[in-house]
Design a protein around this motif. Structure first.
Motif, PDB file in Angstrom:
ATOM      1  N   UNK A  38      -7.018 -14.142 -10.687  1.00 42.47           N
ATOM      2  CA  UNK A  38      -5.588 -13.821 -11.403  1.00 42.47           C
ATOM      3  C   UNK A  38      -5.728 -12.588 -12.368  1.00 42.47           C
ATOM      4  N   UNK A  39      -5.659 -12.840 -13.760  1.00 41.90           N
ATOM      5  CA  UNK A  39      -5.456 -11.868 -14.854  1.00 41.90           C
ATOM      6  C   UNK A  39      -6.800 -10.918 -14.685  1.00 41.90           C
ATOM      7  N   UNK A  40      -8.192 -11.380 -14.288  1.00 38.46           N
ATOM      8  CA  UNK A  40      -9.116 -10.624 -14.486  1.00 38.46           C
ATOM      9  C   UNK A  40      -9.157  -9.613 -13.276  1.00 38.46           C
ATOM     10  N   UNK A  41      -8.590  -9.762 -12.135  1.00 36.62           N
ATOM     11  CA  UNK A  41      -8.350  -9.074 -10.889  1.00 36.62           C
ATOM     12  C   UNK A  41      -7.309  -7.872 -11.346  1.00 36.62           C
ATOM     13  N   UNK A  42      -6.130  -8.423 -12.025  1.00 36.44           N
ATOM     14  CA  UNK A  42      -5.102  -7.784 -12.122  1.00 36.44           C
ATOM     15  C   UNK A  42      -5.441  -6.663 -13.172  1.00 36.44           C
ATOM     16  N   UNK A  43      -6.247  -6.883 -14.163  1.00 36.56           N
ATOM     17  CA  UNK A  43      -6.609  -5.732 -15.002  1.00 36.56           C
ATOM     18  C   UNK A  43      -7.280  -4.717 -14.307  1.00 36.56           C
ATOM     19  N   UNK A  44      -8.375  -5.025 -13.291  1.00 37.14           N
ATOM     20  CA  UNK A  44      -9.051  -4.172 -12.591  1.00 37.14           C
ATOM     21  C   UNK A  44      -7.945  -3.412 -11.854  1.00 37.14           C
ATOM     22  N   UNK A  45      -7.084  -3.921 -11.056  1.00 37.38           N
ATOM     23  CA  UNK A  45      -6.190  -3.208 -10.302  1.00 37.38           C
ATOM     24  C   UNK A  45      -5.411  -2.269 -11.092  1.00 37.38           C
ATOM     25  N   UNK A  46      -4.968  -2.844 -12.575  1.00 34.02           N
ATOM     26  CA  UNK A  46      -4.139  -1.848 -13.504  1.00 34.02           C
ATOM     27  C   UNK A  46      -5.165  -0.704 -13.755  1.00 34.02           C
ATOM     28  N   UNK A  47      -6.501  -0.853 -13.646  1.00 34.40           N
ATOM     29  CA  UNK A  47      -7.310   0.359 -13.939  1.00 34.40           C
ATOM     30  C   UNK A  47      -7.402   1.131 -13.165  1.00 34.40           C
ATOM     31  N   UNK A  48      -6.969   0.881 -11.710  1.00 31.92           N
ATOM     32  CA  UNK A  48      -6.923   1.783 -10.535  1.00 31.92           C
ATOM     33  C   UNK A  48      -7.895   1.289  -9.437  1.00 31.92           C
ATOM     34  N   UNK A  49      -8.638   0.132  -9.702  1.00 25.44           N
ATOM     35  CA  UNK A  49      -9.902  -0.452  -8.833  1.00 25.44           C
ATOM     36  C   UNK A  49      -9.114  -0.870  -7.461  1.00 25.44           C
ATOM     37  N   UNK A  50      -9.552  -0.687  -6.379  1.00 22.37           N
ATOM     38  CA  UNK A  50      -8.966  -1.238  -5.266  1.00 22.37           C
ATOM     39  C   UNK A  50      -9.803  -2.030  -4.452  1.00 22.37           C
ATOM     40  N   UNK A  51     -11.175  -1.772  -4.587  1.00 19.45           N
ATOM     41  CA  UNK A  51     -12.144  -2.438  -3.681  1.00 19.45           C
ATOM     42  C   UNK A  51     -12.438  -3.851  -3.959  1.00 19.45           C
ATOM     43  N   UNK A  52     -11.957  -4.742  -3.105  1.00 14.78           N
ATOM     44  CA  UNK A  52     -12.152  -6.226  -3.626  1.00 14.78           C
ATOM     45  C   UNK A  52     -13.456  -6.510  -3.807  1.00 14.78           C
ATOM     46  N   UNK A  53     -14.414  -6.237  -3.067  1.00 19.13           N
ATOM     47  CA  UNK A  53     -15.997  -6.579  -3.415  1.00 19.13           C
ATOM     48  C   UNK A  53     -16.553  -5.937  -4.327  1.00 19.13           C
ATOM     49  N   UNK A  54     -15.937  -4.719  -4.971  1.00 18.19           N
ATOM     50  CA  UNK A  54     -16.360  -4.130  -6.424  1.00 18.19           C
ATOM     51  C   UNK A  54     -15.718  -4.968  -7.436  1.00 18.19           C
ATOM     52  N   UNK A  55     -14.449  -5.385  -7.318  1.00 19.57           N
ATOM     53  CA  UNK A  55     -13.814  -6.096  -8.186  1.00 19.57           C
ATOM     54  C   UNK A  55     -14.360  -7.439  -8.701  1.00 19.57           C
TER      55      UNK A  55
END
Length: 134
Positions: A38-55
């Motif tokens: 949820x929010x943990x992933x959303x923050x990384x997406x907002x930072x421009x990260x796209x790779x699910x494994x890295x996130x």
């Protein structure tokens, strides 16, 4: 009721400061785990990260770091634990500042809260030094 000597009041205050930091670190680990997708992933997406494994790896590493520091502060408080907590907080703050500088303007103070946390850690670190070097 007789008043406690000032040294006991100071020790009690330091104990409350330590306990509050343990709650912050363990609570942050729990919240990050609960919001893993949820929010943990959303923050990384907002930072421009796209790779699910890295996130997932980044979130898991953050949870592990928060859990480790929280347990360390609870179980073995002392200068090494305070220094590690301060370094972790500073590193996470620096990374978040680069990736999402707008978090400094968050109304809930997502990054701003790190300033008093840093101050508390410095107070505890110095208090430990005074115990070993009066």
């Amino acid at each position: 009721m007789t008043p406690r000597p000032p040294s006991q009041d100071g020790a009690a205050a330091l104990g409350w400061l330590r306990a509050s930091l343990v709650a912050v670190w363990l609570g942050t680990a729990a919240a990050s785990l609960a919001e893993f997708h949820g929010q943990s992933r959303d923050l990384l997406v907002a930072a421009g990260l796209e790779n699910g494994a890295w996130m997932q790896a980044i979130i898991a590493a953050g949870i592990a770091a928060d859990l480790t520091v929280g347990i360390w502060l609870w179980w073995r408080p002392g200068r090494p634990a305070y220094a590690a907590a301060l370094l972790l907080m500073a590193a996470m703050t620096a990374i978040a500042t680069v990736l999402l500088p707008g978090l400094w303007l968050d109304p809930l103070g997502r990054l701003l809260k790190n300033l008093p946390i840093g101050a508390i850690l410095l107070v505890l670190w110095r208090a430990e030094r005074k115990k070993t070097h009066p």
